[in-house]
Scaffold this active site. Structure first.
Site, PDB file in Angstrom:
ATOM      1  N   ILE A 118       0.816  -1.110  -0.014  1.00  0.00           N
ATOM      2  CA  ILE A 118      -0.090  -0.134  -0.031  1.00  0.00           C
ATOM      3  C   ILE A 118       0.691   1.277  -0.001  1.00  0.00           C
ATOM      4  O   ILE A 118       0.732   2.169  -0.609  1.00  0.00           O
ATOM      5  CB  ILE A 118      -1.096   0.027   1.283  1.00  0.00           C
ATOM      6  CG1 ILE A 118      -2.101   1.074   0.875  1.00  0.00           C
ATOM      7  CG2 ILE A 118      -0.345   0.203   2.547  1.00  0.00           C
ATOM      8  CD1 ILE A 118      -3.047   0.699  -0.082  1.00  0.00           C
ATOM      9  N   SER A 158      11.644   0.903   7.719  1.00  0.00           N
ATOM     10  CA  SER A 158      11.138  -0.421   7.387  1.00  0.00           C
ATOM     11  C   SER A 158      12.449  -1.333   7.906  1.00  0.00           C
ATOM     12  O   SER A 158      13.590  -1.151   7.478  1.00  0.00           O
ATOM     13  CB  SER A 158      10.953  -0.610   5.911  1.00  0.00           C
ATOM     14  OG  SER A 158      10.743  -1.850   5.399  1.00  0.00           O
ATOM     15  N   ARG A 159      12.202  -2.558   8.242  1.00  0.00           N
ATOM     16  CA  ARG A 159      13.120  -3.644   8.640  1.00  0.00           C
ATOM     17  C   ARG A 159      13.454  -4.141   7.346  1.00  0.00           C
ATOM     18  O   ARG A 159      14.405  -4.872   7.304  1.00  0.00           O
ATOM     19  CB  ARG A 159      12.376  -4.758   9.498  1.00  0.00           C
ATOM     20  CG  ARG A 159      12.260  -4.002  10.874  1.00  0.00           C
ATOM     21  CD  ARG A 159      11.500  -5.301  11.971  1.00  0.00           C
ATOM     22  NE  ARG A 159      10.161  -5.434  11.135  1.00  0.00           N
ATOM     23  CZ  ARG A 159       9.398  -6.369  12.037  1.00  0.00           C
ATOM     24  NH1 ARG A 159       9.734  -7.015  13.133  1.00  0.00           N
ATOM     25  NH2 ARG A 159       8.358  -6.766  11.502  1.00  0.00           N
ATOM     26  N   LYS A 213      -5.628   2.914   7.263  1.00  0.00           N
ATOM     27  CA  LYS A 213      -6.776   2.010   8.031  1.00  0.00           C
ATOM     28  C   LYS A 213      -6.234   0.448   8.107  1.00  0.00           C
ATOM     29  O   LYS A 213      -5.481   0.075   7.445  1.00  0.00           O
ATOM     30  CB  LYS A 213      -7.882   2.427   7.022  1.00  0.00           C
ATOM     31  CG  LYS A 213      -7.646   1.614   5.661  1.00  0.00           C
ATOM     32  CD  LYS A 213      -8.099   0.347   5.435  1.00  0.00           C
ATOM     33  CE  LYS A 213      -7.756  -0.266   4.193  1.00  0.00           C
ATOM     34  NZ  LYS A 213      -8.047  -1.926   4.050  1.00  0.00           N
TER      35      LYS A 213
END
Length: 308
Positions: free
Chosen positions: A14, A36-37, A90
């Protein structure tokens, strides 16, 4: 005008499909960091943990949280405590209590908190709300069916407790219906089909009634192949309204009244920029509340095991 320096937390599907293009197209934002990993973005500072970003020399004004919902509360609290505005993908949290806690935390610090319901920015939604505003509703049908293997490939978190299963897409339908219907509505009964090897439902049937007694039926499916179904039909005394393609097309009595390109995420970022400029927040949990009601009230039946 100095752009809002934004960090994107989570760089999954997304984020790549919607957030990155929307940020790049809006001059009010500058993407300055990725957290981000597992992934990086060329030319943008990268961190594997939000705490590392917030203690670095990279200046950030706001963060957009695109992680799964389960860890989002802790991440949002960390950002708010550091004085950053927060956009919540969301669903905004794993529970209603988490979102209420974040609302209070943002208010105490005079920071912007935005719960994002992207489907409300589909081109047919506001005209639908306006058309229904003064009309008596007779019945509503929600048909929200898509292929989880297409939209969430390999995303095991969606089946865990808090991942919502079929309600991850179906909450989009609820976000539209809570926007366009002129009266509140309440769950009467439901059935959740939970795969024997998972924690969250793969299909659901829900029956609601609005405050005047009109029935609202929702049929939700995460196993639909071929054409996908994102449709809402509303019968009124003055004819039928239908939203299709997730709200991108609006029909009245079968006549196409409105359609257009996908502007949902650009709409979210436009709203986020305006909220920050106004020193305001937008925290609406009504779609998530209906999902919580479904988990509280519905019958559970065991479905066949789901295999990717």
């Amino acid at each position: 005008m100095t752009p809002i320096r934004l960090a994107l937390v989570g760089l999954g599907k997304i984020a790549r499909d919607q957030h990155l293009p929307s940020i790049a197209a809006d001059p009010r934002f500058e993407l300055v960091a990725i957290v981000s990993r597992n992934a990086e973005l060329d030319g943008v500072a990268h961190f594997t943990a939000l705490a590392d970003l917030l203690t670095s020399d990279v200046t950030v004004d706001a963060v957009a949280l695109c992680t799964p919902p389960q860890p989002r509360h802790a991440l949002a609290h960390l950002a708010l405590a550091a004085g950053k505005h927060v956009m919540l993908e969301k669903p905004p949290g794993a529970t209603l209590s988490e979102v209420e806690d974040l609302r209070q935390a943002a208010a105490e610090r005079s920071l912007t908190l935005q719960t994002t319901w992207h489907s409300r920015y589909a081109i047919g939604v506001e005209p639908a709300r306006e058309w229904l505003a003064e009309r008596a509703i007779k019945a509503v049908r929600i048909n929200w069916k898509e292929d989880v293997r297409v939209w969430h490939p390999g995303q095991d978190w969606i089946w865990d407790a808090g991942g919502l299963g079929v309600f991850d897409p179906a909450i989009n339908a609820l976000s539209i219906v809570t926007r366009i219907l002129p009266r509140p509505f309440f769950l009467s009964k439901g059935v959740l089909h939970v795969p024997e090897n998972k924690q969250s439902p793969i299909q659901a049937e829900l029956d609601f009634r609005d405050a005047a007694g009109a029935p609202i039926r929702a049929e939700l499916d995460f196993l639909q192949t071929g054409p996908q179904s994102w449709d809402i039909e509303v019968d009124t005394e003055d004819g039928q309204l239908k939203l299709t393609h997730g709200g991108a097309k609006l029909y009245i009595d079968g006549q196409l009244m409105r359609e257009g390109p996908d502007q949902e995420y650009p709409g979210l970022y436009d709203a986020f920029a305006k909220l920050i400029a106004d020193g305001a927040s937008d925290v609406d949990v009504s779609p998530l509340r209906h999902v919580a009601d479904a988990f509280l009230l519905s019958e559970r039946v065991t479905a066949p095991a789901f295999v990717e």
